[in-house]
Design an enzyme around this catalytic site. Structure first.
Site, PDB file in Angstrom:
ATOM      1  N   ASN A 231       1.023  -1.291   0.044  1.00  0.00           N
ATOM      2  CA  ASN A 231      -0.033  -0.028   0.060  1.00  0.00           C
ATOM      3  C   ASN A 231       0.786   1.274  -0.176  1.00  0.00           C
ATOM      4  OD1 ASN A 231       0.629  -0.272   2.776  1.00  0.00           O
ATOM      5  ND2 ASN A 231      -1.310   0.184   3.774  1.00  0.00           N
TER       6      ASN A 231
ATOM      7  N   CYS B 273      -3.308   0.624   7.098  1.00  0.00           N
ATOM      8  CA  CYS B 273      -3.568   0.129   8.535  1.00  0.00           C
ATOM      9  C   CYS B 273      -4.171   0.929   9.274  1.00  0.00           C
ATOM     10  CB  CYS B 273      -1.824  -0.320   9.059  1.00  0.00           C
ATOM     11  SG  CYS B 273      -0.702   0.964   9.121  1.00  0.00           S
TER      12      CYS B 273
ATOM     13  N   GLU C 216       5.325  -3.474  11.797  1.00  0.00           N
ATOM     14  CA  GLU C 216       4.139  -2.561  11.696  1.00  0.00           C
ATOM     15  C   GLU C 216       3.156  -3.474  10.941  1.00  0.00           C
ATOM     16  OE1 GLU C 216       4.730   0.988   9.143  1.00  0.00           O
ATOM     17  OE2 GLU C 216       2.470   1.284   9.043  1.00  0.00           O
TER      18      GLU C 216
HETATM   19  O1  G3H Z   1      -0.778   1.311   6.086  1.00  0.00           O
HETATM   20  C1  G3H Z   1      -0.089   1.561   6.927  1.00  0.00           C
HETATM   21  C2  G3H Z   1       0.581   2.964   7.221  1.00  0.00           C
HETATM   22  O2  G3H Z   1       1.501   3.242   7.974  1.00  0.00           O
HETATM   23  C3  G3H Z   1      -0.416   4.018   7.337  1.00  0.00           C
HETATM   24  O3  G3H Z   1       0.101   5.236   7.098  1.00  0.00           O
HETATM   25  O4  G3H Z   1      -1.736   6.709   8.173  1.00  0.00           O
HETATM   26  O5  G3H Z   1      -0.060   7.964   6.369  1.00  0.00           O
HETATM   27  O6  G3H Z   1      -1.911   6.179   5.655  1.00  0.00           O
HETATM   28  P1  G3H Z   1      -0.829   6.671   6.878  1.00  0.00           P
END
Ligand code: G3H
Length: 501
Positions: free
Chosen positions: A168, A298, A264
């Site tokens: 993603n 996430c 993570e």
């Molecule tokens: O998908 C996991 C990422 O760490 C989310 O990052 O909150 O900047 O979209 P974000």
């Protein structure tokens, strides 16, 4: 897509992309490639190399042999190299953004932002080099210690860091691991997720051009199912920083053995909405938080727990705003585009169907064309429905109506995940009290869950992760203190003039 940037020619022949070891772009001896298709129109974006275990060995050997030399490069020079890399990312952000959009279906503007956000992280990591300064202490603070015992503590790299990124944010979330790893003097083996490998592989050109010496940064591509376990259990890997699903993260932790891990993983972030919440702000946060990049984050808003007096109007307004979202081609920056692949669409549909079978009210959405799922709002979700607990990673927002704050806290905490939580209210005292009860890494008050800004600590508890990321936290986690203790001789004492009459 036409490549107009001459520097990138070296990494591919037609649509076949190579992998990167010791400063060279290579074709795998496996003779096999993996085809990456655009999830929106199914066109081929390119083919990546399916590396062999022997190639994994070569990457790790090169990385290991390069550590000493890289560690001896002054920190300020390593920081300058990161800044040069950031400049190149900015220079090439339009091309890389378009490539990323083709590879993972992210709207073009967001894809370009992802590249620029990575440049920001590289610059900020370079600026944070003072996190690596050491300390000295004398021993006379504790009983049994003396001023003749002096410790010199400084930070040294861990060795070879394996950076595994997700589909993603293939450029940004691998980049945010690589920058601190390199600053602290580690060498790096990067394994991007298969979907996202092409864009992420351009980090090889960028770091090479910026001045990272051959062998310090290496890229392995291929199926995790074929080389994943071999990589993560390799005896010469000294640390792993991984972003991906909780399932893979748990497996990685079982296999990797006794090395530092920074993980993570998934989330099931719940927004608790109290009766006095600012409606407009809350609706905006929920719609943006649940549906940005089709909910494939996430930190997406994955559950909403509204209190009785606000539930009806909140759901009505969320549905109203959701229906306004544009749907279609990421190249036209539509708000909702394709999910990463049809398996993921099937999974999300399965969760919706399970909820329907158990009596949920579908307020909008629940329609599919190709890999696009319409943004879906579900009301009257109950705790026996899978969508109340499983991470959808898709454009669905379930509303679980609650009667009390205690019930909201319980449902929020009963999750296996513990990434972020949200509280929407004008009563800040109450918000702070609820925040203390939530079993998550971060609580957002009156805002949607999200990772940034990137110097904040980013932490997952329970199945959501291990350790803290964020610029200075990653720098600390990717280095270790090394202590040298000087034991001065008694003679030193004689030189001191400290007689008191
Ligand atoms: O998908 C996991 C990422 O760490 C989310 O990052 O909150 O900047 O979209 P974000």
């Amino acid at each position: 897509m036409i490549n107009k940037i001459q520097e990138f020619n070296v990494m591919r022949e037609n649509l076949n992309y190579k992998f990167f070891i010791n400063g060279e772009w290579r074709v795998s001896t496996s003779g096999k490639t993996i085809t990456i298709k655009n999830p929106f129109n199914n066109e081929i974006v390119g083919n990546i190399q399916a590396c062999t275990k022997e190639e994994v060995d070569q990457a790790i050997i090169n990385a290991k042999q390069s550590v000493n030399c890289w560690e001896n490069t002054p920190i300020r020079e390593r920081a300058e190299i990161l800044k040069k890399a950031a400049n190149l990312m900015n220079k090439w952000s339009d091309y890389l953004g378009e490539l990323l959009m083709n590879e993972n279906g992210k709207p073009l503007k967001s894809a370009i932002s992802e590249i620029k956000r990575t440049a920001l992280i590289f610059n900020a990591t370079a600026e944070a080099k003072s996190e690596l300064v050491g300390t000295t202490m004398t021993g006379d603070i504790l009983e049994g210690g003396s001023r003749e015992k002096i410790s010199i503590t400084y930070r040294v790299p861990l060795g070879v860091v394996l950076c595994i990124g997700p589909f993603n944010y293939p450029f940004n979330l691998t980049g945010s691991k690589i920058a601190p790893a390199l600053l602290t003097g580690n060498s790096v083996v990067m394994k991007p997720s298969t979907e996202g490998s092409i864009t992420a592989s351009h980090l090889g050109i960028i770091l090479d051009k910026a001045g990272v010496p051959p062998g310090v940064f290496n890229i392995i591509t291929g199926r995790g199912s074929e080389i994943g376990d071999y990589l993560i259990s390799h005896p010469d890997i000294n640390m792993i920083n991984f972003t991906g699903s909780s399932k893979t993260g748990k497996h990685l932790a079982e296999v990797a053995g006794m090395i530092p891990l920074l993980l993570e993983l998934g989330g099931k972030d719940a927004a608790i909405v109290l009766n006095d919440a600012d409606l407009k702000k809350t609706v905006k946060s929920i719609v943006s938080g649940a549906f940005s990049y089709n909910g494939q984050r996430c930190t997406a808003v994955k559950r909403v727990l509204p209190m009785p007096d606000i539930a009806d109007i909140l759901i009505e307004k969320v549905v109203e705003e959701t229906k306004k979202l544009s749907i279609g081609d990421p190249a036209e920056n539509k708000s909702i585009g394709p999910l990463i692949n049809s398996n993921q669409c099937d999974y999300v549909q399965e969760l919706i169907d399970d909820a329907i079978d158990k009596g949920v009210e579908v307020k909008c959405g629940n329609k599919r064309e190709g890999n696009i799922l319409w943004p879906t709002v579900l009301d009257k979700v109950t705790v026996d429905m899978r969508i109340a607990w499983e991470e959808q990673f898709g454009p669905v927002v379930p509303f679980i109506r609650v009667k009390t704050i205690e019930e909201a806290i319980k449902i929020s905490n009963d999750s296996e995940y513990g990434l972020q939580g949200m509280i929407f209210t004008n009563n800040i005292d109450l918000a702070l009290n609820i925040a203390q009860e939530l079993e998550v890494g971060t609580v957002q008050i009156n805002g949607q869950s999200s990772r940034g800004p990137d110097h904040f600590p980013f932490i997952g508890t329970k199945a959501s992760g291990m350790g803290a990321q964020g610029i200075k936290y990653s720098i600390k986690n990717m280095s270790r203190p090394k202590v040298i203790v000087m034991n001065l001789s008694e003679k030193g004492k004689l030189l001191r003039k400290c007689d008191i009459d």
